[in-house]
Design a protein around this motif. Structure first.
Motif, PDB file in Angstrom:
ATOM      1  N   ARG A 474       0.832  -1.195   0.000  1.00 21.73           N
ATOM      2  CA  ARG A 474       0.000   0.000   0.000  1.00 21.73           C
ATOM      3  C   ARG A 474       0.875   1.257   0.000  1.00 21.73           C
ATOM      4  NH1 ARG A 474      -4.415  -0.910   4.709  1.00 21.73           N
ATOM      5  NH2 ARG A 474      -5.072   1.147   3.941  1.00 21.73           N
ATOM      6  N   ARG A 475       0.288   2.361  -0.497  1.00 19.82           N
ATOM      7  CA  ARG A 475       0.937   3.657  -0.504  1.00 19.82           C
ATOM      8  C   ARG A 475      -0.076   4.701  -0.032  1.00 19.82           C
ATOM      9  NH1 ARG A 475       4.325   0.505  -0.967  1.00 19.82           N
ATOM     10  NH2 ARG A 475       6.088   0.406  -2.418  1.00 19.82           N
ATOM     11  N   PRO A 476       0.393   5.884   0.383  1.00 17.95           N
ATOM     12  CA  PRO A 476      -0.547   6.918   0.836  1.00 17.95           C
ATOM     13  C   PRO A 476      -1.608   7.228  -0.225  1.00 17.95           C
ATOM     14  CG  PRO A 476       1.709   7.533   1.386  1.00 17.95           C
ATOM     15  CD  PRO A 476       1.799   6.316   0.544  1.00 17.95           C
ATOM     16  N   ASN A 477      -2.784   7.537   0.242  1.00 18.39           N
ATOM     17  CA  ASN A 477      -3.917   7.788  -0.642  1.00 18.39           C
ATOM     18  C   ASN A 477      -3.786   9.117  -1.372  1.00 18.39           C
ATOM     19  OD1 ASN A 477      -6.614   7.353  -1.718  1.00 18.39           O
ATOM     20  ND2 ASN A 477      -7.284   8.960  -0.278  1.00 18.39           N
ATOM     21  N   VAL A 478      -4.062   9.119  -2.686  1.00 21.48           N
ATOM     22  CA  VAL A 478      -4.045  10.330  -3.511  1.00 21.48           C
ATOM     23  C   VAL A 478      -5.498  10.750  -3.763  1.00 21.48           C
ATOM     24  CG1 VAL A 478      -3.410  11.329  -5.734  1.00 21.48           C
ATOM     25  CG2 VAL A 478      -1.876   9.681  -4.609  1.00 21.48           C
ATOM     26  N   PRO A 479      -5.938  11.890  -3.191  1.00 23.63           N
ATOM     27  CA  PRO A 479      -7.335  12.314  -3.349  1.00 23.63           C
ATOM     28  C   PRO A 479      -7.682  12.612  -4.812  1.00 23.63           C
ATOM     29  CG  PRO A 479      -6.244  13.519  -1.564  1.00 23.63           C
ATOM     30  CD  PRO A 479      -5.185  12.782  -2.297  1.00 23.63           C
ATOM     31  N   ASN A 480      -8.944  12.410  -5.171  1.00 24.57           N
ATOM     32  CA  ASN A 480      -9.398  12.656  -6.553  1.00 24.57           C
ATOM     33  C   ASN A 480      -9.283  14.136  -6.944  1.00 24.57           C
ATOM     34  OD1 ASN A 480     -10.063   9.975  -7.061  1.00 24.57           O
ATOM     35  ND2 ASN A 480     -12.122  10.214  -6.171  1.00 24.57           N
ATOM     36  N   ARG A 481      -9.434  15.033  -5.981  1.00 20.44           N
ATOM     37  CA  ARG A 481      -9.399  16.471  -6.300  1.00 20.44           C
ATOM     38  C   ARG A 481      -8.039  16.896  -6.844  1.00 20.44           C
ATOM     39  NH1 ARG A 481      -6.657  19.393  -2.518  1.00 20.44           N
ATOM     40  NH2 ARG A 481      -6.291  18.408  -0.473  1.00 20.44           N
ATOM     41  N   TRP A 482      -7.001  16.119  -6.561  1.00 21.97           N
ATOM     42  CA  TRP A 482      -5.683  16.499  -7.062  1.00 21.97           C
ATOM     43  C   TRP A 482      -5.617  16.433  -8.591  1.00 21.97           C
ATOM     44  CZ3 TRP A 482      -1.458  13.954  -3.475  1.00 21.97           C
ATOM     45  CH2 TRP A 482      -1.592  14.453  -2.177  1.00 21.97           C
ATOM     46  N   HIS A 483      -6.403  15.547  -9.162  1.00 15.41           N
ATOM     47  CA  HIS A 483      -6.338  15.363 -10.617  1.00 15.41           C
ATOM     48  C   HIS A 483      -6.888  16.572 -11.378  1.00 15.41           C
ATOM     49  CE1 HIS A 483      -5.083  11.294  -9.918  1.00 15.41           C
ATOM     50  NE2 HIS A 483      -6.210  10.999  -9.254  1.00 15.41           N
ATOM     51  N   SER A 484      -7.723  17.377 -10.709  1.00 18.93           N
ATOM     52  CA  SER A 484      -8.284  18.567 -11.366  1.00 18.93           C
ATOM     53  C   SER A 484      -7.360  19.778 -11.282  1.00 18.93           C
ATOM     54  CB  SER A 484      -9.647  18.917 -10.729  1.00 18.93           C
ATOM     55  OG  SER A 484      -9.506  19.164  -9.345  1.00 18.93           O
ATOM     56  N   ASP A 485      -6.320  19.691 -10.474  1.00 19.99           N
ATOM     57  CA  ASP A 485      -5.343  20.785 -10.339  1.00 19.99           C
ATOM     58  C   ASP A 485      -4.084  20.381 -11.100  1.00 19.99           C
ATOM     59  OD1 ASP A 485      -3.038  22.285  -9.259  1.00 19.99           O
ATOM     60  OD2 ASP A 485      -4.483  23.089  -7.819  1.00 19.99           O
ATOM     61  N   PRO A 486      -3.652  21.171 -12.116  1.00 22.24           N
ATOM     62  CA  PRO A 486      -2.500  20.770 -12.930  1.00 22.24           C
ATOM     63  C   PRO A 486      -1.215  20.585 -12.128  1.00 22.24           C
ATOM     64  CG  PRO A 486      -3.131  23.043 -13.385  1.00 22.24           C
ATOM     65  CD  PRO A 486      -4.218  22.453 -12.566  1.00 22.24           C
ATOM     66  N   VAL A 487      -1.015  21.454 -11.148  1.00 26.60           N
ATOM     67  CA  VAL A 487       0.219  21.347 -10.355  1.00 26.60           C
ATOM     68  C   VAL A 487       0.161  20.109  -9.462  1.00 26.60           C
ATOM     69  CG1 VAL A 487       1.613  22.421  -8.533  1.00 26.60           C
ATOM     70  CG2 VAL A 487       0.710  23.807 -10.416  1.00 26.60           C
ATOM     71  N   LEU A 488      -0.956  19.936  -8.721  1.00 26.33           N
ATOM     72  CA  LEU A 488      -1.077  18.783  -7.833  1.00 26.33           C
ATOM     73  C   LEU A 488      -1.081  17.471  -8.627  1.00 26.33           C
ATOM     74  CD1 LEU A 488      -3.682  20.018  -5.189  1.00 26.33           C
ATOM     75  CD2 LEU A 488      -1.250  19.533  -4.829  1.00 26.33           C
ATOM     76  N   SER A 489      -1.677  17.504  -9.804  1.00 22.96           N
ATOM     77  CA  SER A 489      -1.682  16.302 -10.645  1.00 22.96           C
ATOM     78  C   SER A 489      -0.266  15.923 -11.060  1.00 22.96           C
ATOM     79  CB  SER A 489      -2.554  16.562 -11.885  1.00 22.96           C
ATOM     80  OG  SER A 489      -2.526  15.438 -12.742  1.00 22.96           O
ATOM     81  N   ALA A 490       0.531  16.941 -11.452  1.00 28.09           N
ATOM     82  CA  ALA A 490       1.919  16.675 -11.849  1.00 28.09           C
ATOM     83  C   ALA A 490       2.747  16.218 -10.658  1.00 28.09           C
ATOM     84  CB  ALA A 490       2.521  17.927 -12.471  1.00 28.09           C
TER      85      ALA A 490
END
Length: 527
Positions: A474-490
């Motif tokens: 397992r790895r830390p959870n990546v929230p779905n909202r990050w995918h809508s932000d270009p910086v957080l997604s990258a």
């Protein structure tokens, strides 16, 4: 009764003294009469002696008469030995027991030799020779001239002995023996001339010659002795961290407990590595061992950053995407500098900087500067790569990294500890978790939480982490909202490439640095 006894004793002592004086006087009296008898027995003609004085009246036919002694002497006149023979009258015998006129000086380099005799013509056969005088040399030095020379030689001897001891202690430390911090070389260094007026930054720039290996040892000790501890700003298993003051400047003082001596020595040693100094590595100032009267304190003095650790900052503050990139890029830049080996010029005294792996990278070991860039600190567990032998210089300490941030291969003990690259890859895994911590506090922030907060207890055991990371993968959870932000997604893409199960698939620190720099560029943000 006692008074009478005392008087009797005084009388006895006086009588004894008087008898002693009488004996001496009688001896002299007898000696004089013997001499007179001796002259009388010789007859009216007296004692005849050989004479070579150039005076016919006093030396007719090279003969003289006397009522005393025959006399012979040898002296040096104009560089030539001269022999003199004559008579010595009775009236010249002063004192008559041992006349000065018949005495030769006791100096080994005497320029005159004299002898007297008391039979007819006895001095004719006396051929007295002077001892050959040694060649002229400078007079022996006085005590005041010798003492400074002796003291100087002693100081040189002390410096040499201390240098040898320090070299041996370093070698012993590398073999795993108990290390001691050097104090001997500091005896031979001169105190920096600007200590009273210069800032720490001035002194570092003036004394390191660009090597980035820290201040001279004596300057370090001088700074440590002048620091005033103000307040405590942190605690850990190693000891305490204090804010101190030196000539109006704030400094951080890390005080190690005595059982953490190996960690203190190792961290000081790593910080003084050639060419290590970097804007994203915590600025090392000094290390010293101080005796407070009860026990020895082990001090490590570094730059002070009022924002504290990244952990403290993220707990109290949220950040925007620009600050996230700035912080992440500065950490990656510092890590890339650590991991990079810098080859020195051939034949140069500076052999270059070896590659270094941190081994305990986490948000508590990263400090936030006032401009919100970060520096990497706490190098007590760091390892160095020895290129010549392709070996790893591992510290002789029982400490291990923080379990929550350990890479899978470290947790399940499958990492090849004989090679250096696996250490760098485990640092990259830890950096991926730090990225996750920062990203959680960006945009629409979540409360601060450490990695794996939802999988393991607050103080997880090794088995807990091994089960979650190695077995369940397992790895830390990546929230779905990050995918809508270009910086957080990258950023989320970068962190995932840092914590791959397979170490060889992870990004390098240099690659992470370039990727984050690209994410932070204006063109990327516009996309």
């Amino acid at each position: 009764m006692h008074a009478e006894q005392l008087r009797d004793k005084i009388r006895v002592l006086r009588n004894g003294k008087e008898k002693q004086n009488q004996i001496i006087c009688k001896t002299k009296y007898i000696y004089v009469h013997v001499l007179i008898l001796h002259v009388t027995l010789l007859g009216y003609e007296g004692l005849k002696c050989y004479c070579n004085i150039d005076s016919p009246s006093s030396c007719p036919n090279s003969t003289c008469e006397t009522d005393g002694y025959c006399y012979a002497s040898t002296n040096i006149e104009k560089g030539v030995q001269k022999y003199t023979y004559h008579c010595l009258d009775f009236k010249s015998l002063i004192p008559f027991e041992h006349p000065f006129s018949c005495s030769t000086t006791k100096n080994k380099n005497a320029s005159v030799v004299i002898e007297c005799c008391d039979t007819h013509m006895c001095n004719r056969e006396l051929r007295l020779e002077l001892q050959t005088k040694p060649p002229e040399t400078s007079p022996p030095p006085s005590a005041w001239q010798v003492v400074p020379w002796i003291v100087g030689m002693m100081m040189v001897g002390v410096c040499v002995a201390i240098s040898v001891w320090w070299k041996r202690s370093r070698n012993k430390h590398k073999r795993g023996s108990r290390p001691l911090f050097p104090v001997e070389e500091s005896l031979c260094e001169t105190r920096h001339q600007m200590m009273g007026t210069a800032t720490i930054r001035d002194m570092i720039e003036l004394t390191t010659s660009g090597s980035g290996s820290g201040l001279p040892l004596l300057v370090q000790r001088s700074i440590a002795r002048q620091i005033q501890l103000v307040d405590i700003i942190g605690k850990g298993r190693f000891g305490e961290v204090w804010r101190g003051r030196w000539h109006g400047e704030n400094v951080a003082v890390k005080i190690f407990s005595s059982r953490e001596e190996c960690s203190w020595f190792r961290e000081a040693e790593i910080y003084q590595t050639v060419m290590l100094r970097h804007e994203n590595i915590l600025g090392f100032i000094a290390a010293d061992n101080k005796d407070n009267g009860t026990w020895t304190q082990l001090w490590l003095i570094t730059n002070y950053h009022e924002n504290g650790s990244l952990f403290d900052f993220l707990t109290a503050h949220t950040i925007d995407s620009t600050t996230l990139i700035k912080m992440a890029l500065s950490i990656a830049t510092g890590l890339a500098h650590l991991h990079m080996d810098i080859v020195g010029t051939k034949g140069s005294v500076l052999a270059g900087k070896p590659a270094i792996a941190h081994r305990d990278l986490k948000s508590k070991n990263i400090l936030v500067k006032t401009n919100l860039t970060c520096v990497i600190g706490d190098l007590g567990l760091a390892v160095r790569h020895n290129v010549a032998s392709d070996s790893v210089d591992v510290p002789s300490t029982n400490r291990v990294g923080t379990k929550r941030y350990m890479a899978p291969e470290v947790l399940d003990e499958t990492m090849d500890t004989r090679q250096f690259d696996p250490y760098k890859r485990s640092d990259v895994y830890s950096f991926g978790l730090v990225l996750w911590e920062m990203a959680r506090r960006c945009g629409i922030p979540d409360d601060y939480q450490p990695p794996y907060y939802d999988c393991v207890p607050p103080d997880p055991a090794l088995e807990d982490m091994r089960r979650v990371v190695c077995v369940e993968k397992r790895r830390p959870n990546v929230p779905n909202r990050w995918h809508s932000d270009p910086v957080l997604s990258a950023i989320s893409k970068v962190m995932k490439e840092c914590w791959y199960q397979n170490p060889a698939a992870r990004l390098t620190a240099l690659r992470i640095k370039k990727t984050l720099a690209n994410i932070g560029s204006p063109d990327y943000i516009k996309q």
